[in-house]
Design a protein around this motif. Structure first.
Motif, mmCIF file in Angstrom:
data_model
loop_
_atom_site.group_PDB
_atom_site.id
_atom_site.type_symbol
_atom_site.label_atom_id
_atom_site.label_comp_id
_atom_site.label_asym_id
_atom_site.label_seq_id
_atom_site.Cartn_x
_atom_site.Cartn_y
_atom_site.Cartn_z
ATOM 1 N N SER A 188 -60.333 -5.590 7.110
ATOM 2 C CA SER A 188 -59.856 -4.430 7.863
ATOM 3 C C SER A 188 -58.437 -4.671 8.369
ATOM 4 O O SER A 188 -57.971 -5.816 8.405
ATOM 5 C CB SER A 188 -60.820 -4.228 9.032
ATOM 6 O OG SER A 188 -60.724 -2.945 9.550
ATOM 7 N N ARG A 302 -60.881 -4.921 21.918
ATOM 8 C CA ARG A 302 -60.088 -5.466 20.814
ATOM 9 C C ARG A 302 -59.082 -6.542 21.253
ATOM 10 O O ARG A 302 -58.978 -7.582 20.597
ATOM 11 C CB ARG A 302 -59.381 -4.356 20.031
ATOM 12 C CG ARG A 302 -60.357 -3.307 19.454
ATOM 13 C CD ARG A 302 -59.703 -2.407 18.412
ATOM 14 N NE ARG A 302 -59.370 -3.145 17.228
ATOM 15 C CZ ARG A 302 -58.171 -3.559 16.919
ATOM 16 N NH1 ARG A 302 -57.154 -3.285 17.699
ATOM 17 N NH2 ARG A 302 -57.962 -4.252 15.823
ATOM 18 N N TYR A 360 -62.761 1.618 16.776
ATOM 19 C CA TYR A 360 -63.330 0.405 17.351
ATOM 20 C C TYR A 360 -63.004 0.287 18.839
ATOM 21 O O TYR A 360 -62.780 -0.807 19.350
ATOM 22 C CB TYR A 360 -62.867 -0.835 16.561
ATOM 23 C CG TYR A 360 -63.146 -0.704 15.084
ATOM 24 C CD1 TYR A 360 -64.452 -0.684 14.607
ATOM 25 C CD2 TYR A 360 -62.108 -0.539 14.152
ATOM 26 C CE1 TYR A 360 -64.725 -0.523 13.259
ATOM 27 C CE2 TYR A 360 -62.378 -0.377 12.790
ATOM 28 C CZ TYR A 360 -63.683 -0.373 12.360
ATOM 29 O OH TYR A 360 -63.942 -0.211 11.033
HETATM 30 N N1 LLP Z 1 -66.764 -0.617 4.727
HETATM 31 C C1 LLP Z 1 -67.332 -1.765 5.148
HETATM 32 C C2 LLP Z 1 -68.370 -2.374 4.322
HETATM 33 C C3 LLP Z 1 -66.921 -2.351 6.344
HETATM 34 O O1 LLP Z 1 -67.470 -3.485 6.750
HETATM 35 C C4 LLP Z 1 -65.890 -1.743 7.121
HETATM 36 C C5 LLP Z 1 -65.446 -2.314 8.381
HETATM 37 C C6 LLP Z 1 -65.340 -0.531 6.653
HETATM 38 C C7 LLP Z 1 -65.791 -0.015 5.441
HETATM 39 C C8 LLP Z 1 -64.265 0.208 7.386
HETATM 40 O O2 LLP Z 1 -63.112 -0.538 7.471
HETATM 41 P P1 LLP Z 1 -61.762 0.107 8.074
HETATM 42 O O3 LLP Z 1 -61.270 1.180 7.105
HETATM 43 O O4 LLP Z 1 -62.076 0.667 9.415
HETATM 44 O O5 LLP Z 1 -60.840 -1.051 8.159
HETATM 45 N N2 LLP Z 1 -63.989 -4.094 15.026
HETATM 46 C C9 LLP Z 1 -62.891 -4.552 14.209
HETATM 47 C C10 LLP Z 1 -62.968 -4.009 12.811
HETATM 48 C C11 LLP Z 1 -64.258 -4.351 12.111
HETATM 49 C C12 LLP Z 1 -64.366 -3.760 10.722
HETATM 50 C C13 LLP Z 1 -65.724 -3.955 10.177
HETATM 51 N N3 LLP Z 1 -65.955 -3.372 8.884
HETATM 52 C C14 LLP Z 1 -61.577 -4.175 14.886
HETATM 53 O O6 LLP Z 1 -61.605 -3.628 15.989
HETATM 54 O O7 LLP Z 1 -60.494 -4.456 14.367
#
Ligand code: LLP
Length: 379
Positions: A188, A302, A360
């Motif tokens: 991410s 975060r 998040y």
């Molecule tokens: N698909 C899967 C399998 C995932 O594990 C994730 C995020 C996404 C899609 C979506 O990813 P994005 O487009 O949002 O980057 N709490 C952390 C981020 C954790 C992401 C977990 N998985 C933060 O605040 O940075």
């Protein structure tokens, strides 16, 4: 961003504030970018499952990427059709799988061999065919914070390439599973497009290998991960979707009838949200000064958890900046939003915005110290 400060003055802080216009503009940009390609975007609910946000996303015709039974239910409640829902996660419980099966969701992203067998058994009990994609761990580095890297061999996610052969054999023997795709996700907050390029190369290899086993798949899911600009939310309110989708257009040519799926979370909702807090006290010391807010890591974790940067603005002051440590009220030193941060000179009662908190943020809030969960408002 122009905040409705008069309105904020009447509200109890801390709260989340979402700008629906920016969310809609972002969604329109995504739709514009993908309109000519067989691309399908699923919104990753884990980033923000606020019902108002989900409603706007559903209106845009975007599907859902869920990682729990609760998220599948929330997506359905928001009116997102089951045919647009994918369900991932390394630890799906029986009831969660059953929610997916009973609602005929589009696809389960399966992360291990034992999970295959459990989904097959639960589908058989219902006389159903479960549609599945194998989540493959591509062992590609995402060049991002190690807590949010998911696609390396040492991570718990997905099926490793060395086990793929065996897993394909087992899949073929499950009478109530239909293998419709492969799924990947490398991490991410990725702004380095070469990471996605690396993913494309790996997807090509896997697809080639599957072809050699006479397996053709209609669906390839490359997960999410596109990053946003936390430093300059006003200059770059919309993520660089063009460069992102271009990487896949260029490096992952689709075969006839193949569809490419994306699971974007942060890049859709991060910039439209801010956490609004009030200054409780300004503690001026001889070595450093603290701005103590009524929001802490209970509302936005975060910075404490990932050392993440969020731009901070004093919405009530136009005085020249001074340097402060900006902290919350929780009884832990990690409850710090920023150190030695230049903020317009601040006094008790000033409203403070923590920007780019739409992803998040609200979803990761906790009640530690018996605090109340933050409310959310949308304009
Ligand atoms: N698909 C899967 C399998 C995932 O594990 C994730 C995020 C996404 C899609 C979506 O990813 P994005 O487009 O949002 O980057 N709490 C952390 C981020 C954790 C992401 C977990 N998985 C933060 O605040 O940075």
């Amino acid at each position: 961003m122009k905040f409705p400060i008069d309105k904020f003055q009447k509200l109890r802080t801390p709260f989340y504030y979402y700008d629906s216009e920016l969310l809609r503009t972002t969604l329109n940009e995504i739709k514009k970018q993908i309109q000519k390609d067989p691309f399908v975007v699923h919104y990753a609910l884990k980033a923000n499952s606020n019902p108002e946000i989900l409603r706007i996303i559903r209106e845009a015709g975007i599907g859902a990427d869920c990682v729990s039974g609760g998220e599948v239910e929330a997506a359905l409640e928001a009116g997102i059709p089951a045919s647009k829902i994918v369900f991932a996660g390394v630890g799906k419980t029986n009831w969660e799988i059953e929610v997916g099966l009973d609602n005929d969701i589009f696809c389960f992203n399966v992360e291990s061999m034992p999970e295959l067998e459990v989904i097959n058994q639960l589908a058989r009990e219902r006389n159903k065919m479960a549609h599945i994609a194998l989540r493959i761990n591509p062992n590609v580095s995402a060049h991002t914070h190690h807590y949010i890297t998911t696609g390396m061999n040492e991570n718990k996610f997905g099926i490793s390439l060395s086990d793929l052969d065996r897993v394909l054999d087992v899949t073929a023997r499950q009478s109530n599973l239909k293998l419709i795709g492969i799924h990947f996700h490398i991490g991410s907050q990725i702004n380095d497009m070469t990471a996605f390029q690396g993913l494309c190369l790996r997807v090509n290899e896997v697809r080639q290998y599957l072809l050699s086993r006479r397996i053709t798949l209609e669906h390839i899911n490359v997960g999410g991960g596109l990053g946003i600009d936390y430093e300059h939310p006003d200059a770059f309110p919309i993520a660089d979707f063009k460069s992102y989708f271009d990487v896949f257009r260029r490096h992952l040519p689709l075969h006839d009838g193949q569809k490419l799926h994306f699971e974007l979370g942060r890049s859709i909702v991060a910039q439209c949200g801010s956490l609004i807090a009030r200054t409780l006290y300004v503690k001026e010391g001889s070595s450093r000064s603290f701005v103590i807010l009524d929001a802490g890591f209970t509302e936005l974790i975060r910075p404490a958890l990932y050392q993440a940067y969020h731009k901070i603005e004093n919405l009530s002051s136009e005085l020249p900046p001074k340097e402060y440590d900006i902290v919350g009220p929780i009884c832990e030193s990690s409850d710090t939003f920023a150190k030695a941060y230049a903020l317009n000179e601040t006094k008790r009662g000033d409203l403070i915005a923590l920007r780019s908190a739409g992803a998040y943020g609200e979803v990761m809030a906790s009640q530690y110290n018996l605090r109340k969960l933050p409310k959310a408002y949308m304009d």
